[in-house]
Write a protein that holds these residues in place. Structure first.
Motif, PDB file in Angstrom:
ATOM      1  N   MET A  20     -15.536  83.638  69.064  1.00 47.81           N
ATOM      2  CA  MET A  20     -14.196  83.079  69.237  1.00 47.81           C
ATOM      3  C   MET A  20     -13.910  83.062  70.729  1.00 47.81           C
ATOM      4  O   MET A  20     -14.252  84.012  71.437  1.00 47.81           O
ATOM      5  CB  MET A  20     -13.163  83.939  68.504  1.00 47.81           C
ATOM      6  CG  MET A  20     -11.730  83.461  68.654  1.00 47.81           C
ATOM      7  SD  MET A  20     -10.527  84.669  68.017  1.00 47.81           S
ATOM      8  CE  MET A  20     -10.847  84.580  66.269  1.00 47.81           C
ATOM      9  N   THR A  21     -13.322  82.001  71.221  1.00 48.26           N
ATOM     10  CA  THR A  21     -13.061  81.887  72.647  1.00 48.26           C
ATOM     11  C   THR A  21     -11.642  81.389  72.884  1.00 48.26           C
ATOM     12  O   THR A  21     -10.892  81.129  71.939  1.00 48.26           O
ATOM     13  CB  THR A  21     -14.047  80.909  73.315  1.00 48.26           C
ATOM     14  OG1 THR A  21     -13.653  79.565  73.000  1.00 48.26           O
ATOM     15  CG2 THR A  21     -15.463  81.142  72.840  1.00 48.26           C
ATOM     16  N   THR A  22     -11.300  81.219  74.160  1.00 51.58           N
ATOM     17  CA  THR A  22      -9.946  80.798  74.492  1.00 51.58           C
ATOM     18  C   THR A  22      -9.740  79.295  74.297  1.00 51.58           C
ATOM     19  O   THR A  22      -8.669  78.788  74.606  1.00 51.58           O
ATOM     20  CB  THR A  22      -9.600  81.205  75.932  1.00 51.58           C
ATOM     21  OG1 THR A  22     -10.592  80.710  76.829  1.00 51.58           O
ATOM     22  CG2 THR A  22      -9.532  82.717  76.054  1.00 51.58           C
ATOM     23  N   ALA A  23     -10.741  78.597  73.767  1.00 53.66           N
ATOM     24  CA  ALA A  23     -10.553  77.209  73.322  1.00 53.66           C
ATOM     25  C   ALA A  23     -10.543  77.122  71.800  1.00 53.66           C
ATOM     26  O   ALA A  23     -10.484  76.026  71.243  1.00 53.66           O
ATOM     27  CB  ALA A  23     -11.658  76.314  73.882  1.00 53.66           C
ATOM     28  N   SER A  24     -10.579  78.270  71.127  1.00 57.09           N
ATOM     29  CA  SER A  24     -10.679  78.275  69.668  1.00 57.09           C
ATOM     30  C   SER A  24      -9.391  77.843  68.977  1.00 57.09           C
ATOM     31  O   SER A  24      -9.409  77.544  67.785  1.00 57.09           O
ATOM     32  CB  SER A  24     -11.085  79.671  69.177  1.00 57.09           C
ATOM     33  OG  SER A  24     -12.435  79.943  69.503  1.00 57.09           O
ATOM     34  N   HIS A  25      -8.275  77.808  69.710  1.00 54.85           N
ATOM     35  CA  HIS A  25      -7.048  77.281  69.097  1.00 54.85           C
ATOM     36  C   HIS A  25      -7.192  75.799  68.801  1.00 54.85           C
ATOM     37  O   HIS A  25      -6.464  75.255  67.957  1.00 54.85           O
ATOM     38  CB  HIS A  25      -5.850  77.518  70.022  1.00 54.85           C
ATOM     39  CG  HIS A  25      -5.922  76.756  71.315  1.00 54.85           C
ATOM     40  ND1 HIS A  25      -6.884  77.003  72.273  1.00 54.85           N
ATOM     41  CD2 HIS A  25      -5.166  75.736  71.799  1.00 54.85           C
ATOM     42  CE1 HIS A  25      -6.702  76.180  73.289  1.00 54.85           C
ATOM     43  NE2 HIS A  25      -5.672  75.407  73.029  1.00 54.85           N
ATOM     44  N   LEU A  26      -8.133  75.132  69.476  1.00 57.99           N
ATOM     45  CA  LEU A  26      -8.405  73.711  69.216  1.00 57.99           C
ATOM     46  C   LEU A  26      -9.608  73.507  68.305  1.00 57.99           C
ATOM     47  O   LEU A  26      -9.571  72.680  67.393  1.00 57.99           O
ATOM     48  CB  LEU A  26      -8.664  72.972  70.540  1.00 57.99           C
ATOM     49  CG  LEU A  26      -7.522  72.889  71.544  1.00 57.99           C
ATOM     50  CD1 LEU A  26      -8.000  72.177  72.810  1.00 57.99           C
ATOM     51  CD2 LEU A  26      -6.320  72.164  70.947  1.00 57.99           C
ATOM     52  N   TYR A  27     -10.673  74.244  68.551  1.00 50.57           N
ATOM     53  CA  TYR A  27     -11.959  73.959  67.900  1.00 50.57           C
ATOM     54  C   TYR A  27     -12.369  74.986  66.857  1.00 50.57           C
ATOM     55  O   TYR A  27     -13.370  74.783  66.158  1.00 50.57           O
ATOM     56  CB  TYR A  27     -13.047  73.854  68.970  1.00 50.57           C
ATOM     57  CG  TYR A  27     -12.713  72.861  70.053  1.00 50.57           C
ATOM     58  CD1 TYR A  27     -12.611  71.504  69.773  1.00 50.57           C
ATOM     59  CD2 TYR A  27     -12.454  73.277  71.360  1.00 50.57           C
ATOM     60  CE1 TYR A  27     -12.276  70.589  70.765  1.00 50.57           C
ATOM     61  CE2 TYR A  27     -12.129  72.378  72.359  1.00 50.57           C
ATOM     62  CZ  TYR A  27     -12.042  71.034  72.047  1.00 50.57           C
ATOM     63  OH  TYR A  27     -11.708  70.124  73.035  1.00 50.57           O
ATOM     64  N   GLY A  28     -11.628  76.072  66.725  1.00 48.35           N
ATOM     65  CA  GLY A  28     -11.990  77.090  65.758  1.00 48.35           C
ATOM     66  C   GLY A  28     -13.096  77.991  66.277  1.00 48.35           C
ATOM     67  O   GLY A  28     -13.390  78.057  67.468  1.00 48.35           O
ATOM     68  N   LEU A  29     -13.712  78.711  65.356  1.00 43.54           N
ATOM     69  CA  LEU A  29     -14.816  79.602  65.691  1.00 43.54           C
ATOM     70  C   LEU A  29     -16.067  78.784  65.983  1.00 43.54           C
ATOM     71  O   LEU A  29     -16.145  77.590  65.682  1.00 43.54           O
ATOM     72  CB  LEU A  29     -15.079  80.564  64.528  1.00 43.54           C
ATOM     73  CG  LEU A  29     -13.886  81.399  64.049  1.00 43.54           C
ATOM     74  CD1 LEU A  29     -14.278  82.214  62.816  1.00 43.54           C
ATOM     75  CD2 LEU A  29     -13.373  82.296  65.148  1.00 43.54           C
ATOM     76  N   LEU A  30     -17.068  79.438  66.558  1.00 44.17           N
ATOM     77  CA  LEU A  30     -18.321  78.740  66.840  1.00 44.17           C
ATOM     78  C   LEU A  30     -18.864  78.071  65.587  1.00 44.17           C
ATOM     79  O   LEU A  30     -19.373  76.947  65.630  1.00 44.17           O
ATOM     80  CB  LEU A  30     -19.356  79.726  67.392  1.00 44.17           C
ATOM     81  CG  LEU A  30     -20.709  79.096  67.749  1.00 44.17           C
ATOM     82  CD1 LEU A  30     -20.623  78.375  69.093  1.00 44.17           C
ATOM     83  CD2 LEU A  30     -21.814  80.139  67.792  1.00 44.17           C
ATOM     84  N   GLN A  31     -18.761  78.739  64.432  1.00 42.96           N
ATOM     85  CA  GLN A  31     -19.282  78.186  63.184  1.00 42.96           C
ATOM     86  C   GLN A  31     -18.647  76.849  62.835  1.00 42.96           C
ATOM     87  O   GLN A  31     -19.274  76.021  62.153  1.00 42.96           O
ATOM     88  CB  GLN A  31     -19.032  79.177  62.042  1.00 42.96           C
ATOM     89  CG  GLN A  31     -17.564  79.392  61.717  1.00 42.96           C
ATOM     90  CD  GLN A  31     -17.296  80.671  60.992  1.00 42.96           C
ATOM     91  OE1 GLN A  31     -17.682  81.746  61.442  1.00 42.96           O
ATOM     92  NE2 GLN A  31     -16.637  80.588  59.837  1.00 42.96           N
ATOM     93  N   ASP A  32     -17.417  76.625  63.281  1.00 36.82           N
ATOM     94  CA  ASP A  32     -16.729  75.368  62.986  1.00 36.82           C
ATOM     95  C   ASP A  32     -17.229  74.225  63.860  1.00 36.82           C
ATOM     96  O   ASP A  32     -16.875  73.060  63.616  1.00 36.82           O
ATOM     97  CB  ASP A  32     -15.226  75.540  63.165  1.00 36.82           C
ATOM     98  CG  ASP A  32     -14.662  76.625  62.267  1.00 36.82           C
ATOM     99  OD1 ASP A  32     -14.966  76.606  61.062  1.00 36.82           O
ATOM    100  OD2 ASP A  32     -13.936  77.512  62.774  1.00 36.82           O
TER     101      ASP A  32
END
Length: 544
Positions: free
Chosen positions: A165-177
């Motif tokens: 999970m990163t600080t762009a995950s509010h847009l793209y979700g978790l890496l798995q997504d």
């Protein structure tokens, strides 16, 4: 003789890792070794990169490597042997000391570290590639992975098989997504491509994240990429009221309008009432704004830059080169470098100018001496490295709990989408809190039951030495505190990252995570007896 040598070596390591000599051992031993490690890895990666054109060359070499692994797994399956990767436990970023490798057949993936293919929207890499290597390569071409971790040495295989999970995950979700496909070797040695749209592999696709290699062996992964610009325009917003910063984080995270949204969002929380929320947007430049090269070795560590905003109690804004912003926390390993080197040293201008180019210490090298009982106990009970994922509606409660239990400041908070893929395809992470935390776009799609719903969650990062240990104010029961966090997380519908020390009982683990799909996939793909079970991989001994 070997036992005597290990005992002597253990005493030697304990002596130099003691609180008084640790700074000296960091400067004299760990940092030089870290530089040597990175130089060697960079040279090897660059040499391979010169040989991969045309791309068919890399694909041909990859096919040979993958066939070798498939044959070895097939042989182990026939012999009824459990398999796992041969990567030593000290080389991963987990804080756990694992034992299952000693009772399993170790399969080497050490040569799986090439970038295999690139398209305008994806990149295909082998699991041994690090986030830093992939990001440097993509940035030179104007892209980044949609979900890019802030620590350069993390391997993409470890993140893909666990969670990122990163600080762009509010847009793209978790890496798995952001995964388009996995290439894996399953229990019987079959090599196959796993996608979300293939009926034959759909369930396996959704079960692989959070499985930690307990379902298959990863040999390649294809990830979504997004375009970037030269700079990030970073706005630092100071808050002196807890309700205000909690509302601000939730509102910023929920904005996915391309015209107004942030590309990165995070908050550094210094106390229950004080936080700095950072909004970063890609930019080609901005007249009148200074450029802060936060990644240059002589500059202050990034958390000190944020701390200055909190001290001034005033908002600020600047441009940061995109690559340096992505890895802004890398040099200081967020703020945990101060646990190895006193803050008066690691943030001193003279130290940074003279030796800052050696930062960061390799986290893997910091784990290497942990074979001694003293250091294992220190890591287990006197240090806290926890990331817990919780629904956005309990942000205030979670921050308060973090400060009350550990007294560590600052805390890290950043939001992330969590997707509920619906009955039959729900992965291991619990999704029962998604419905009450739906993002705006999912609320608007409620009339479309086939669409995956997204809820807004957040990561609470607690890293460092607890106040009771730091100030020597009394005994600190690290296991009891960790179990309090686990109980809170379970009750609120969240879950902890499993890289850290976890103390669940089997029943508690099953109540926290959704193991329905995982257990079904494990049975369908004949994983029992072939791969180590997830609980066995991640559980820690509560007794020490």
């Amino acid at each position: 003789m070997s036992a005597i040598a290990l005992a002597v070596m253990g005493d030697f390591v304990d002596f130099f890792a003691s609180s008084t000599l640790r700074p000296l051992s960091m400067v004299v031993v760990v940092l030089p070794l870290s530089v040597m490690y990175r130089v060697q890895a960079t040279l090897l990666f660059a040499a391979r990169a010169l040989l991969v054109f045309p791309w068919s060359t890399a694909q041909w070499r990859h096919a040979r490597r993958a066939a070798r692994v498939a044959a070895e797994v097939k042989d182990a399956f026939a012999r009824k042997q459990r398999v796992c990767t041969a990567r030593p436990s000290w080389m991963n970023l987990s804080t756990r000391i694992v034992t299952y490798k000693a009772t399993s057949r170790n399969v080497s993936l050490s040569d799986f570290n090439e970038i295999l293919d690139v398209t305008p929207t994806t990149v295909t890499v082998e699991p041994g590639c690090t986030v830093g290597q992939i990001t440097d390569w993509l940035l030179a071409r104007g892209f980044m992975m949609a979900t890019t971790l802030e620590i350069r040495e993390a391997t993409i295989g470890g993140l893909a098989m666990a969670v990122a999970m990163t600080t762009a995950s509010h847009l793209y979700g978790l890496l798995q997504d952001t995964v388009e496909s996995y290439e894996v070797v399953v229990a019987d040695g079959t090599l196959l491509r796993v996608t979300r749209d293939d009926p034959a592999t759909r369930e396996l696709f959704h079960a692989i994240p959070w499985s930690h290699g307990s379902l298959c062996m990863l040999v390649a992964v294809t990830l979504k990429t997004v375009p970037v610009k030269r700079y990030c325009r970073v706005k630092y917003r100071y808050f002196g009221d807890q309700d205000e910063y909690c509302r601000a984080i939730a509102a910023i995270a929920d904005d996915d309008d391309p015209a107004t949204r942030c590309d990165f969002v995070e908050a550094t929380v210094f106390s229950k009432s004080t936080a700095v929320v950072m909004e970063a947007r890609f930019a080609d430049g901005a007249p009148g704004l200074r450029v802060n090269h936060v990644g240059l070795w002589w500059h202050e560590l990034f958390y000190k830059r944020v701390e200055r905003v909190a001290t001034a109690k005033a908002d600020d804004e600047e441009l940061v080169p995109t690559g340096q912003y992505i890895f802004r926390h890398n040099r200081g390993v967020f703020w945990t470098l101060r646990d190895q080197l006193p803050e008066r040293v690691c943030n001193h201008p003279l130290f940074l100018f003279a030796l800052g180019w050696m930062l960061p210490p390799q986290v893997t090298l910091l784990k290497l001496p942990a074979f001694t009982k003293r250091l294992r106990e220190e890591m287990r009970t006197q240090r806290v490295y926890q990331d817990v994922v919780l629904p956005m509606d309990c942000l205030k409660e979670a921050v308060n709990l973090g400060f009350d239990l550990f007294g560590i400041s600052p805390l890290l908070v950043y939001p992330s989408r969590i997707y509920d893929d619906g009955p039959g395809l729900r992965g291991t992470f619990p999704t029962r809190a998604v419905e009450r935390n739906l993002v705006s776009s999912s609320r608007q799609q409620q009339q479309q039951p086939a669409a995956a719903k997204a809820g807004m969650f957040f990561d609470l990062g607690i890293y460092g030495i607890p106040a009771q240990v730091r100030d020597n104010t009394g005994p600190f029961d690290g296991v009891a505190k960790a179990r309090q966090v686990e109980e809170f997380t379970r009750q609120r519908g969240g879950a902890p990252f499993l890289y850290a020390q976890t103390f669940f009982t089997p029943d508690e683990f099953a109540a926290t995570f959704d193991l329905t799909l995982y257990n079904r996939v494990r049975k369908a793909w004949k994983c029992e007896g072939a791969f180590v079970d997830l609980y066995e991989k991640i559980s820690s001994d509560k007794k020490g």
